[in-house]
Design a protein around this motif. Sequence first.
Motif, PDB file in Angstrom:
ATOM      1  N   VAL A  82       3.459  17.968   7.563  1.00 36.12           N
ATOM      2  CA  VAL A  82       2.376  17.595   6.766  1.00 36.12           C
ATOM      3  C   VAL A  82       2.538  16.248   6.407  1.00 36.12           C
ATOM      4  CG1 VAL A  82       0.788  18.144   4.961  1.00 36.12           C
ATOM      5  CG2 VAL A  82       1.606  19.917   6.325  1.00 36.12           C
ATOM      6  N   GLY A  83       4.114  15.861   5.786  1.00 36.20           N
ATOM      7  CA  GLY A  83       4.151  14.428   5.047  1.00 36.20           C
ATOM      8  C   GLY A  83       4.115  13.497   6.295  1.00 36.20           C
ATOM      9  N   TYR A  84       4.417  13.823   7.483  1.00 43.08           N
ATOM     10  CA  TYR A  84       4.346  12.878   8.640  1.00 43.08           C
ATOM     11  C   TYR A  84       2.925  12.670   9.043  1.00 43.08           C
ATOM     12  CZ  TYR A  84       9.215  13.290  10.215  1.00 43.08           C
ATOM     13  OH  TYR A  84      10.555  13.154  10.299  1.00 43.08           O
ATOM     14  N   VAL A  85       2.171  13.718   8.899  1.00 41.53           N
ATOM     15  CA  VAL A  85       0.532  13.570   8.866  1.00 41.53           C
ATOM     16  C   VAL A  85       0.248  12.545   8.116  1.00 41.53           C
ATOM     17  CG1 VAL A  85      -1.807  14.535   8.871  1.00 41.53           C
ATOM     18  CG2 VAL A  85       0.326  15.816  10.112  1.00 41.53           C
ATOM     19  N   VAL A  86       0.516  12.800   6.661  1.00 37.04           N
ATOM     20  CA  VAL A  86      -0.119  11.757   5.741  1.00 37.04           C
ATOM     21  C   VAL A  86       0.336  10.391   5.873  1.00 37.04           C
ATOM     22  CG1 VAL A  86       0.023  11.547   3.100  1.00 37.04           C
ATOM     23  CG2 VAL A  86      -0.438  13.958   3.821  1.00 37.04           C
ATOM     24  N   VAL A  87       1.555  10.112   5.991  1.00 41.76           N
ATOM     25  CA  VAL A  87       2.219   9.008   6.396  1.00 41.76           C
ATOM     26  C   VAL A  87       1.590   8.220   7.372  1.00 41.76           C
ATOM     27  CG1 VAL A  87       4.130   7.444   6.825  1.00 41.76           C
ATOM     28  CG2 VAL A  87       4.348   9.274   5.160  1.00 41.76           C
ATOM     29  N   PHE A  88       1.337   8.755   8.632  1.00 47.31           N
ATOM     30  CA  PHE A  88       0.835   8.100   9.718  1.00 47.31           C
ATOM     31  C   PHE A  88      -0.490   7.984   9.669  1.00 47.31           C
ATOM     32  CE2 PHE A  88       5.059   8.967  11.286  1.00 47.31           C
ATOM     33  CZ  PHE A  88       5.428   7.759  11.928  1.00 47.31           C
ATOM     34  N   ALA A  89      -1.471   8.774   8.956  1.00 44.96           N
ATOM     35  CA  ALA A  89      -2.807   8.836   8.706  1.00 44.96           C
ATOM     36  C   ALA A  89      -3.108   7.711   7.684  1.00 44.96           C
ATOM     37  CB  ALA A  89      -3.552  10.239   8.065  1.00 44.96           C
ATOM     38  N   GLY A  90      -2.211   7.646   6.797  1.00 43.92           N
ATOM     39  CA  GLY A  90      -2.299   6.124   5.768  1.00 43.92           C
ATOM     40  C   GLY A  90      -1.943   4.923   6.839  1.00 43.92           C
TER      41      GLY A  90
END
Length: 186
Positions: free
Chosen positions: A60-68
Amino acid sequence: MSGWLLVALCAAAGSYCLLRLRDSVGAQRGSVGGEALMGFGMAAMAVPAAVLTPPRWVWVGYVVVFAGAALHTLLRAGGSGHRLHHLLGMLAMVYMAGAMALAPAGAHSAHTAGSGSGAPLITGVLLVYYAGYVLWAGARLLPVPATAGPEGGRGTALAGWGERPELALVCRLSMGIAMLAMLLTL
């Protein structure tokens, strides 16, 4: 073994991009920074499951970082083909991390063939795009006949290793191949 080679390839590409970041300015700096983020993110995602199975919150952290990062790329994308490539790469990372976050608990093994995770249409479109990109980037690395300069080809200063466009293209090609491999296992 192939998982570790993928980790090494992505980490090397990310490291080279960090070194290029020192000499970059303006819009090029953001592009090179995005490439470094992609390289290190792909290296972290490619660590074999036998060594490390991250908890769901990491994905989920990866999703947030790459979505940003995708949002940042989208806001500064001025229609440049390379920036659109970066945007697609960031969105592909969001997609893969999201597939891993939605996989059953402890299933970093979703990175194995036949796992059934992810939407086949999206995966297929990304596979076609990255296969085409790898072929295009590889073709751009083919040698072309050198033309003699004003002094017969001598007397021209060599560009620094961070300023050589073919090295940047090799870095992008490496990450394209790694993305293709990661999508194949999704």
